[in-house]
Design an enzyme around this catalytic site. Structure first.
Site, PDB file in Angstrom:
ATOM      1  CB  SER A 174      -1.190  -0.023   0.866  1.00  0.00           C
ATOM      2  OG  SER A 174      -0.122  -0.613   2.476  1.00  0.00           O
ATOM      3  CG  HIS A 202      -3.733  -1.045  -2.753  1.00  0.00           C
ATOM      4  ND1 HIS A 202      -4.171   0.621  -2.338  1.00  0.00           N
ATOM      5  CD2 HIS A 202      -3.587  -1.396  -0.954  1.00  0.00           C
ATOM      6  CE1 HIS A 202      -4.433   0.941  -1.418  1.00  0.00           C
ATOM      7  NE2 HIS A 202      -3.535  -0.454  -0.456  1.00  0.00           N
ATOM      8  CE  LYS A 231      -7.152   0.014   0.463  1.00  0.00           C
ATOM      9  NZ  LYS A 231      -7.132   0.963   0.980  1.00  0.00           N
TER      10      LYS A 231
END
Ligand SMILES: Cc1ncc(COP(=O)(O)O)c(C=O)c1O
Length: 384
Positions: A174, A202, A231
């Site tokens: 991240s 991610h 996300k």
């Protein structure tokens, strides 16, 4: 010393180190048009997509604003089960289980799966939720150097006498944007009989031809895939995916699943729609990664240390926390939101501007960003 006085002193020490944090209020989507946000994890812009909003509104009208209880009592609905099936299909696993966040998914899995006498091998730069999950586990945790396969192998070899071995890694890291070499991790796991847990927070929606994440990118199937809906999926919540029996195990053992109120059904409906859309966003993914390459090349040419793989996360390493905060403040003055990331989120001396590239960034935006870095570099005498 009284209670507030004691806390004042502790906060003062944080301020002296340049590590004091405050909240920053975002305007609504409409009002925000003036400022360019280069720090959002909404990589595909889905959080404001009309289709997701409509799906949430429809479910809101049917099911109400909250879920009213844990999944095991009164909180389970059609939308929770539908979304779990969608995630399992998307991740090509037998089943999936929702958690209220990615953070709680990591804690739920790591605190319940490895047992006393087992060992967890954890990448040095794993997310805080993995670190906290390891802390709650009764297994011993051994940290290996960031994506260093030789170090991982040496450590795996040294724990062969333990009951079981688990390797846990972020898919995309991240704060650095690096990609875990999941193919090599899987090969080592096979050689040294270990289980693999990959946190694809991610990577989901972004990596791989269909956005399936690091497992699709490398063509491998870890034992456990963790993820977040907050996300690229553009909503809220987390999940664990794997075999039917693993999901049944979690449903009976993961405390952050059992003792937590279920996600609102409206959020599940929106996330379900997001997965439908994500699979078809081939061009968006390609354009996003091409913008990332352009920005990285330009910043590296200016002398910045730039980290990250082919992911939307670009770490621009500044060094000391106070300079990183000054860079962020100057960026903000130029209408660019990209906060400084400082310890404990990153190691000492590695404070940085963490840039993320989202699908709605134009070539003009990219010019504005790189020109701003160039002028700040000159103003603060960085990279001389
Ligand atoms: C690698 C990683 N795992 C887990 C999480 C936690 O996800 P969530 O925000 O859904 O709790 C994050 C979010 O910052 C993350 O970066």
């Amino acid at each position: 010393m009284d209670f507030d006085g004691w806390l004042f002193e502790r906060l003062d020490a944080v301020k002296r180190d340049g590590l004091y944090r405050t909240l920053r209020k975002q305007e609504t989507a409409l009002k925000n048009k003036g400022e360019k946000i280069w720090a959002s994890n909404d990589y595909l812009g889905l959080s404001k997509d009309e289709r997701l909003i409509t799906a949430a509104q429809t479910a809101l009208n049917c099911f109400g604003a909250g879920s009213s209880g844990s999944r095991l009592t009164t909180g389970n609905t059609f939308w929770h089960e539908t979304l779990e099936q969608t995630i399992a299909d998307f991740k090509q696993t037998e089943a999936a289980l929702l958690f209220s966040s990615g953070y709680l998914a990591n804690i739920g899995v790591l605190a319940s799966l490895p047992q006393k006498g087992d060992v967890i091998l954890s990448d040095q730069l794993n997310h805080a939720s993995i670190v906290d999950g390891c802390r709650l586990s009764k297994a011993e945790t051994i940290v290996y150097r960031h994506i260093d396969m030789a170090d991982l192998e040496e450590k795996l070899a040294s724990v062969q006498s333990r009951n079981r071995r688990f390797i846990v890694t972020d898919g995309v890291f991240s704060m650095d944007g690096t990609i875990a070499p999941l193919d090599r991790i899987m090969a080592l796991a096979k050689q040294y009989q270990a289980f693999v847990i990959a946190d694809d927070a991610h990577a989901t929606g972004v990596l791989g031809e269909n956005g399936g994440g690091t497992s699709e990118y490398f063509g491998v199937c870890p034992d456990v895939v963790i993820g977040t809906l907050s996300k690229a999926v553009g909503t809220e919540g987390g999940f664990a995916a794997g075999s039917n029996i693993f999901i049944d195990f979690l449903l009976n053992h993961a405390r952050t699943f059992i003792f937590q109120t279920a996600l609102p059904p409206a959020i599940c409906a929106a996330a379900h729609t997001a997965f439908d859309i994500i699979s078809d966003m081939y061009d968006t993914r390609r354009e996003l990664l091409s913008s990332v390459k352009t920005i990285k090349t330009r910043l590296a040419d200016m002398g910045f240390t730039v980290r990250g793989g082919d992911t939307p996360i670009i770490a621009v390493i500044i060094g000391d926390a106070k300079t990183a905060v000054s860079v962020a403040a100057l960026l903000e003055k130029k209408g660019i939101c990209a906060p400084a990331i400082r310890p404990p989120s990153v190691p000492d001396g590695e404070s940085r501007i963490r840039l993320t590239v989202t699908a709605d960034r134009s070539l003009q935006d990219i010019d504005g960003l790189t020109e701003a870095f160039d002028s700040i570099r000159k103003e603060l005498n960085i990279n001389k």
